[in-house]
Design an enzyme around this catalytic site. Structure first.
Site, PDB file in Angstrom:
ATOM      1  N   HIS A  13      31.955  13.416  38.613  1.00 13.13           N
ATOM      2  CA  HIS A  13      31.068  12.551  39.413  1.00 13.13           C
ATOM      3  C   HIS A  13      31.502  11.087  39.342  1.00 13.13           C
ATOM      4  O   HIS A  13      30.682  10.194  39.527  1.00 13.13           O
ATOM      5  CB  HIS A  13      29.605  12.675  38.964  1.00 13.13           C
ATOM      6  CG  HIS A  13      29.141  14.085  38.775  1.00 13.13           C
ATOM      7  ND1 HIS A  13      28.502  14.812  39.750  1.00 13.13           N
ATOM      8  CD2 HIS A  13      29.283  14.941  37.713  1.00 13.13           C
ATOM      9  CE1 HIS A  13      28.241  16.034  39.297  1.00 13.13           C
ATOM     10  NE2 HIS A  13      28.720  16.142  38.067  1.00 13.13           N
ATOM     11  N   SER A  29      47.976 -10.968  50.314  1.00 10.84           N
ATOM     12  CA  SER A  29      47.010 -11.308  51.359  1.00 10.84           C
ATOM     13  C   SER A  29      47.455 -12.617  51.982  1.00 10.84           C
ATOM     14  O   SER A  29      47.944 -13.510  51.285  1.00 10.84           O
ATOM     15  CB  SER A  29      45.627 -11.467  50.739  1.00 10.84           C
ATOM     16  OG  SER A  29      44.820 -12.294  51.563  1.00 10.84           O
ATOM     17  N   LYS A  62      45.980 -12.172  45.616  1.00 10.58           N
ATOM     18  CA  LYS A  62      45.819 -10.732  45.853  1.00 10.58           C
ATOM     19  C   LYS A  62      47.114  -9.936  45.705  1.00 10.58           C
ATOM     20  O   LYS A  62      48.187 -10.390  46.062  1.00 10.58           O
ATOM     21  CB  LYS A  62      45.267 -10.486  47.274  1.00 10.58           C
ATOM     22  CG  LYS A  62      43.811 -10.832  47.452  1.00 10.58           C
ATOM     23  CD  LYS A  62      42.853  -9.976  46.633  1.00 10.58           C
ATOM     24  CE  LYS A  62      42.698  -8.582  47.192  1.00 10.58           C
ATOM     25  NZ  LYS A  62      41.849  -8.505  48.370  1.00 10.58           N
ATOM     26  N   GLU A 112      46.641   3.111  50.112  1.00  7.61           N
ATOM     27  CA  GLU A 112      45.549   3.177  51.087  1.00  7.61           C
ATOM     28  C   GLU A 112      45.995   3.909  52.348  1.00  7.61           C
ATOM     29  O   GLU A 112      45.232   4.678  52.946  1.00  7.61           O
ATOM     30  CB  GLU A 112      45.074   1.768  51.445  1.00  7.61           C
ATOM     31  CG  GLU A 112      44.435   1.043  50.269  1.00  7.61           C
ATOM     32  CD  GLU A 112      44.246  -0.438  50.569  1.00  7.61           C
ATOM     33  OE1 GLU A 112      43.453  -0.766  51.459  1.00  7.61           O
ATOM     34  OE2 GLU A 112      44.928  -1.263  49.926  1.00  7.61           O
TER      35      GLU A 112
END
Ligand code: ARG
Length: 470
Positions: free
Chosen positions: A167, A288, A294, A301
């Site tokens: 979970h 970024s 970043k 992704e």
């Protein structure tokens, strides 16, 4: 687009225009042409034609001189295509007619004999099967490379403890190597699915002609064998209309992509500051344009997103094939775009996952710290109560739960409770309980078959290394 209809007889197809007086409208040509997509099967198309011509010569259906001329001509066409200089024509619709038209320019009249006892319907089905066979082989190698990268990391990190989750809540400590090897198992099943699909698709439609077979005395065993097929297909209607072979490969691709997306998601999570379990080098990170600090795991992704495209391809082709009557219908031309797209997507995703799997560097301190948090050793306490005090597991679970509650009230780990505090819950507990209360002890104790103890993990690393030839 302007929709001009050509009335010049020369604009009708030289391949099938015998009964036509005018050429197609521009939109007709645009909707009909598949050459932009199916030119990717040129190698397979030429291999199929060479095998067919050789058989036509060997059976005496055409002369051996014509068969030899066709073969040499096709080899030249192949060279031209490989060299990149081939000029593909939409007016010639597809790869099959482009190749044949060029063959005619090169060798003249004998080129017209190549299509004896054949149709584009069995031709395209043959090409597509050959193309997918190659794709399955490439994907198998890519999956093996991905597995190898994971096994190398698992070997390095067999002893590294980390939190195992259920979970997405901290559950029990596990070995990082064990975690990584779980993806090797999934990849092996993916390989099995592609192997199964490949085995089933490796039958030859060639010689089934348009739909009914042919009156010419062809030798289908011969062409099947020379193209590396296991056997000729035994029903001509089925041979030209079946596309379940592509659906199987797409299903395998969709499942594989979904499996990859799950590890990709973990890479994304692990590389966050909140988790801090791992990082990717500059080679696998992006910045970024506004936030200078970043480092984003874009490739992970994008692998996480690939199922969207690949399941889309599968759904698309299922929808094209659904409800089609026998035998060939032009709808089936829409099989290649989604299939090629899905194979491209999957191959890129696999390369990215192999790259990231090898590139990941892990943070042992963060992993170890997290492994010991959130009472991940509570099951070990319950197990101790069963083993040492002979408690039924249900009672032990209850006692351990009360002890967790006592530790939680003081915001300390189980191992920092005093013996007296534990005995206040269960008076028979003694000092030896502390030996099981740590993440590492917990991990090391799980020696059951398939368990996470490093001794078991190293056995699995050895098994996989052997299997993968590492
Ligand atoms: N380009 C076609 C396809 O991909 C080849 C078969 C065409 N057959 C036909 N009868 N028009 O399906």
């Amino acid at each position: 687009m302007t929709d001009e209809t050509s009335t010049k007889p020369s604009a009708t197809s030289s391949m099938w225009g015998g009964r036509f007086q005018s050429g197609p409208s521009a939109v007709m040509e645009a909707i009909n042409a598949s050459v932009d997509i199916d030119q990717r099967m040129a190698e397979q198309d030429i291999a199929g034609s060479i095998a067919h011509a050789e058989m036509l010569g060997a059976t005496g259906i055409i002369s051996s001189e014509d068969a030899a001329a066709i073969q040499r001509g096709l080899e030249q066409v192949r060279e031209e295509i490989r060299a990149g200089g081939f000029s593909w024509s939409k007016a010639l619709e597809d790869v099959h007619m482009n190749v044949e038209a060029r063959l005619k320019e090169i060798i003249g009249e004998p080129a017209g004999r190549l299509h004896t006892a054949r149709s584009r319907n069995d031709q395209v089905a043959t090409d597509f099967r050959l193309w997918l066979r190659d794709a399955c082989d490439r994907i198998d190698m890519a999956l093996a490379a991905y597995q190898s990268a994971l096994v190398a990391q698992a070997e390095r990190h067999a002893d590294q403890v980390m939190p195992g989750f259920t979970h997405l809540q901290t559950a029990q400590p596990v070995s990082l190597g064990h975690h990584l090897l779980s993806y090797v198992e999934a990849a092996e099943r993916d390989r099995g699915r592609f192997r199964d699909a490949r085995a089933r698709l490796n039958e030859a439609p060639l010689g089934c002609a348009a739909l009914a077979g042919t009156a010419f005395p062809i030798d289908r065993e011969r062409t099947a064998k020379s193209l590396g097929f296991d056997r000729p297909m035994t029903n001509s209607l089925d041979a030209v209309s079946a596309r379940d072979f592509a659906l199987e490969v797409l299903s395998a691709a969709a499942i594989c992509a979904v499996n990859l997306s799950r590890f990709a998601e973990e890479i994304v999570l692990w590389c966050t500051r909140r988790f801090g379990f791992a990082s990717l080098s500059d080679a696998w990170s992006t910045g970024s344009s506004i936030m200078p600090q970043k480092r984003n795991p874009d490739a992970a992704e994008l692998v996480r997103a690939k199922p969207g495209r690949i399941i889309g391809s599968l759904t698309g082709l299922l929808t094209v094939v659904k409800g089609l009557p026998l035998a060939y219908s032009k709808d089936l031309q829409e099989d290649k775009a989604p299939t090629f797209q899905a194979v491209d997507d999957l191959e890129l995703a696999l390369a990215a996952m192999a790259g990231m799997a090898a590139d990941l560097s892990f943070n042992p301190d963060a992993l170890e710290l997290a492994a010991g948090e959130a009472y991940s050793d509570a099951t070990d306490l319950a197990d101790w109560l069963v083993r040492e005090l002979g408690k039924p597991f249900r009672d032990a679970h209850h006692i351990a739960g009360s002890i967790v509650k006592a530790a939680e009230a003081r915001d300390i780990p189980l191992a920092e409770l005093s013996l007296a505090e534990m005995q206040a819950v269960e008076k028979e507990i003694d000092e030896s309980v502390f030996s099981v209360l740590s993440a590492r002890a917990s991990m090391n104790s799980r020696i059951s078959l398939g368990g996470t103890a490093p001794v078991r993990v190293r056995e699995q690393v050895a098994r996989w290394s052997n299997h993968l030839g590492l």
